[in-house]
Design a protein around this motif. Sequence first.
Motif, PDB file in Angstrom:
ATOM      1  N   VAL A  65    -151.451  41.426 -20.812  1.00 27.24           N
ATOM      2  CA  VAL A  65    -151.409  41.017 -19.410  1.00 27.24           C
ATOM      3  C   VAL A  65    -152.669  40.198 -19.136  1.00 27.24           C
ATOM      4  O   VAL A  65    -153.789  40.710 -19.256  1.00 27.24           O
ATOM      5  N   GLU A  66    -152.473  38.949 -18.811  1.00 27.96           N
ATOM      6  CA  GLU A  66    -153.566  38.060 -18.414  1.00 27.96           C
ATOM      7  C   GLU A  66    -153.223  37.586 -17.004  1.00 27.96           C
ATOM      8  O   GLU A  66    -152.391  36.686 -16.838  1.00 27.96           O
ATOM      9  N   PRO A  67    -153.799  38.214 -15.973  1.00 28.75           N
ATOM     10  CA  PRO A  67    -153.420  37.910 -14.594  1.00 28.75           C
ATOM     11  C   PRO A  67    -153.359  36.404 -14.312  1.00 28.75           C
ATOM     12  O   PRO A  67    -154.239  35.646 -14.701  1.00 28.75           O
ATOM     13  N   ASN A  68    -152.264  36.030 -13.649  1.00 36.52           N
ATOM     14  CA  ASN A  68    -151.992  34.657 -13.223  1.00 36.52           C
ATOM     15  C   ASN A  68    -151.708  33.686 -14.367  1.00 36.52           C
ATOM     16  O   ASN A  68    -151.505  32.496 -14.121  1.00 36.52           O
ATOM     17  N   ARG A  69    -151.655  34.155 -15.603  1.00 36.72           N
ATOM     18  CA  ARG A  69    -151.439  33.253 -16.736  1.00 36.72           C
ATOM     19  C   ARG A  69    -150.363  33.712 -17.723  1.00 36.72           C
ATOM     20  O   ARG A  69    -149.583  32.908 -18.191  1.00 36.72           O
ATOM     21  N   LYS A  70    -150.335  35.027 -18.052  1.00 36.76           N
ATOM     22  CA  LYS A  70    -149.450  35.455 -19.142  1.00 36.76           C
ATOM     23  C   LYS A  70    -149.121  36.941 -19.051  1.00 36.76           C
ATOM     24  O   LYS A  70    -149.979  37.753 -18.731  1.00 36.76           O
ATOM     25  N   ILE A  71    -147.845  37.260 -19.345  1.00 32.68           N
ATOM     26  CA  ILE A  71    -147.380  38.643 -19.444  1.00 32.68           C
ATOM     27  C   ILE A  71    -146.521  38.732 -20.705  1.00 32.68           C
ATOM     28  O   ILE A  71    -145.625  37.909 -20.907  1.00 32.68           O
ATOM     29  N   VAL A  72    -146.802  39.719 -21.541  1.00 38.39           N
ATOM     30  CA  VAL A  72    -145.999  39.946 -22.748  1.00 38.39           C
ATOM     31  C   VAL A  72    -145.515  41.389 -22.708  1.00 38.39           C
ATOM     32  O   VAL A  72    -146.304  42.304 -22.495  1.00 38.39           O
ATOM     33  N   PHE A  73    -144.197  41.567 -22.910  1.00 36.18           N
ATOM     34  CA  PHE A  73    -143.660  42.923 -22.953  1.00 36.18           C
ATOM     35  C   PHE A  73    -142.554  43.003 -23.995  1.00 36.18           C
ATOM     36  O   PHE A  73    -142.019  42.000 -24.441  1.00 36.18           O
ATOM     37  N   THR A  74    -142.239  44.227 -24.397  1.00 30.36           N
ATOM     38  CA  THR A  74    -141.203  44.458 -25.409  1.00 30.36           C
ATOM     39  C   THR A  74    -140.456  45.744 -25.101  1.00 30.36           C
ATOM     40  O   THR A  74    -140.976  46.627 -24.439  1.00 30.36           O
ATOM     41  N   ASN A  75    -139.233  45.801 -25.609  1.00 33.48           N
ATOM     42  CA  ASN A  75    -138.479  47.051 -25.525  1.00 33.48           C
ATOM     43  C   ASN A  75    -138.463  47.753 -26.888  1.00 33.48           C
ATOM     44  O   ASN A  75    -137.697  48.676 -27.098  1.00 33.48           O
ATOM     45  N   ALA A  76    -139.341  47.339 -27.799  1.00 34.15           N
ATOM     46  CA  ALA A  76    -139.430  47.979 -29.114  1.00 34.15           C
ATOM     47  C   ALA A  76    -140.088  49.356 -29.019  1.00 34.15           C
ATOM     48  O   ALA A  76    -139.972  50.160 -29.940  1.00 34.15           O
ATOM     49  N   PHE A  77    -140.783  49.590 -27.908  1.00 39.50           N
ATOM     50  CA  PHE A  77    -141.447  50.869 -27.687  1.00 39.50           C
ATOM     51  C   PHE A  77    -141.143  51.371 -26.285  1.00 39.50           C
ATOM     52  O   PHE A  77    -141.060  50.592 -25.350  1.00 39.50           O
ATOM     53  N   MET A  80    -136.069  42.764 -28.215  1.00 41.01           N
ATOM     54  CA  MET A  80    -136.782  41.527 -27.931  1.00 41.01           C
ATOM     55  C   MET A  80    -138.241  41.772 -27.569  1.00 41.01           C
ATOM     56  O   MET A  80    -138.634  42.873 -27.213  1.00 41.01           O
ATOM     57  N   VAL A  81    -139.002  40.675 -27.652  1.00 39.02           N
ATOM     58  CA  VAL A  81    -140.346  40.571 -27.110  1.00 39.02           C
ATOM     59  C   VAL A  81    -140.289  39.390 -26.152  1.00 39.02           C
ATOM     60  O   VAL A  81    -139.760  38.337 -26.495  1.00 39.02           O
ATOM     61  N   VAL A  82    -140.808  39.561 -24.940  1.00 38.41           N
ATOM     62  CA  VAL A  82    -140.772  38.506 -23.933  1.00 38.41           C
ATOM     63  C   VAL A  82    -142.201  38.044 -23.665  1.00 38.41           C
ATOM     64  O   VAL A  82    -143.080  38.869 -23.399  1.00 38.41           O
ATOM     65  N   ILE A  83    -142.398  36.736 -23.745  1.00 42.32           N
ATOM     66  CA  ILE A  83    -143.698  36.129 -23.454  1.00 42.32           C
ATOM     67  C   ILE A  83    -143.493  35.216 -22.254  1.00 42.32           C
ATOM     68  O   ILE A  83    -142.780  34.212 -22.337  1.00 42.32           O
ATOM     69  N   VAL A  84    -144.080  35.591 -21.133  1.00 43.18           N
ATOM     70  CA  VAL A  84    -143.959  34.827 -19.900  1.00 43.18           C
ATOM     71  C   VAL A  84    -145.299  34.154 -19.629  1.00 43.18           C
ATOM     72  O   VAL A  84    -146.335  34.826 -19.651  1.00 43.18           O
ATOM     73  N   THR A  85    -145.264  32.843 -19.377  1.00 46.70           N
ATOM     74  CA  THR A  85    -146.494  32.130 -19.057  1.00 46.70           C
ATOM     75  C   THR A  85    -146.357  31.415 -17.719  1.00 46.70           C
ATOM     76  O   THR A  85    -145.264  31.016 -17.315  1.00 46.70           O
ATOM     77  N   PHE A  86    -147.487  31.278 -17.049  1.00 45.26           N
ATOM     78  CA  PHE A  86    -147.607  30.634 -15.743  1.00 45.26           C
ATOM     79  C   PHE A  86    -148.687  29.559 -15.892  1.00 45.26           C
ATOM     80  O   PHE A  86    -149.873  29.854 -15.748  1.00 45.26           O
ATOM     81  N   GLU A  87    -148.289  28.333 -16.223  1.00 40.07           N
ATOM     82  CA  GLU A  87    -149.253  27.271 -16.496  1.00 40.07           C
ATOM     83  C   GLU A  87    -149.314  26.281 -15.345  1.00 40.07           C
ATOM     84  O   GLU A  87    -148.259  25.811 -14.875  1.00 40.07           O
ATOM     85  N   PRO A  88    -150.532  25.928 -14.888  1.00 44.83           N
ATOM     86  CA  PRO A  88    -150.642  24.919 -13.840  1.00 44.83           C
ATOM     87  C   PRO A  88    -150.041  23.595 -14.313  1.00 44.83           C
ATOM     88  O   PRO A  88    -150.257  23.187 -15.459  1.00 44.83           O
ATOM     89  N   GLU A  89    -149.253  22.968 -13.459  1.00 42.54           N
ATOM     90  CA  GLU A  89    -148.690  21.653 -13.761  1.00 42.54           C
ATOM     91  C   GLU A  89    -148.571  20.884 -12.449  1.00 42.54           C
ATOM     92  O   GLU A  89    -147.783  21.274 -11.573  1.00 42.54           O
TER      93      GLU A  89
END
Length: 160
Positions: free
Chosen positions: A78-90, A101-110
């Motif tokens: 968890v990187e506030p305002n930039r990135k969240i990674v989570f999985t259902n493997a655990f 799956m593993v989910v990588i969500v990013t929030f990049e300024p554009e």
Amino acid sequence: MIEQNAAKYELLITRLIGASPETVYRVWTERTGEWWAPKPYTTPEVNIDLRPGGRCRMLMRAPDGTNLPDEEGVFLEVEPNRKIVFTNAFAPGWIPQDPFMVVIVTFEPEGSGTRYTARVRHWNEETLKSHEAMGFHEGWGIVAAQLAELAEGQAAATAA
């Protein structure tokens, strides 16, 4: 080499959202129940402990009132305002369960907004194809649009 192999079993959704990364992140983390399920499905229960090892659980409900199987896992990064990674493997407490799956969500300024990207990585081709057949692109596209609508509305309300 690692990135190439990861992309082999990856599905991706990206969208430009007309709100700051901070606003999109806040909506993603604080208003999850409002956008997580593609309408007319709902998310009546959301349990988020937003830290590495913290619980990530959402309960989705079909329009006929039927609850879908729990979506439960843990946050890995968890990187506030930039990135969240989570999985259902655990499950919480690092208890192994059948991985999907593993989910990588990013929030990049554009520009004046945010490039929202959800990368969904699977362990093998079978789970990737299963996720595609479940309607990944349509469903995750709908929820990205719902997230965008909420974030853009919140940004407009804040600016007013």
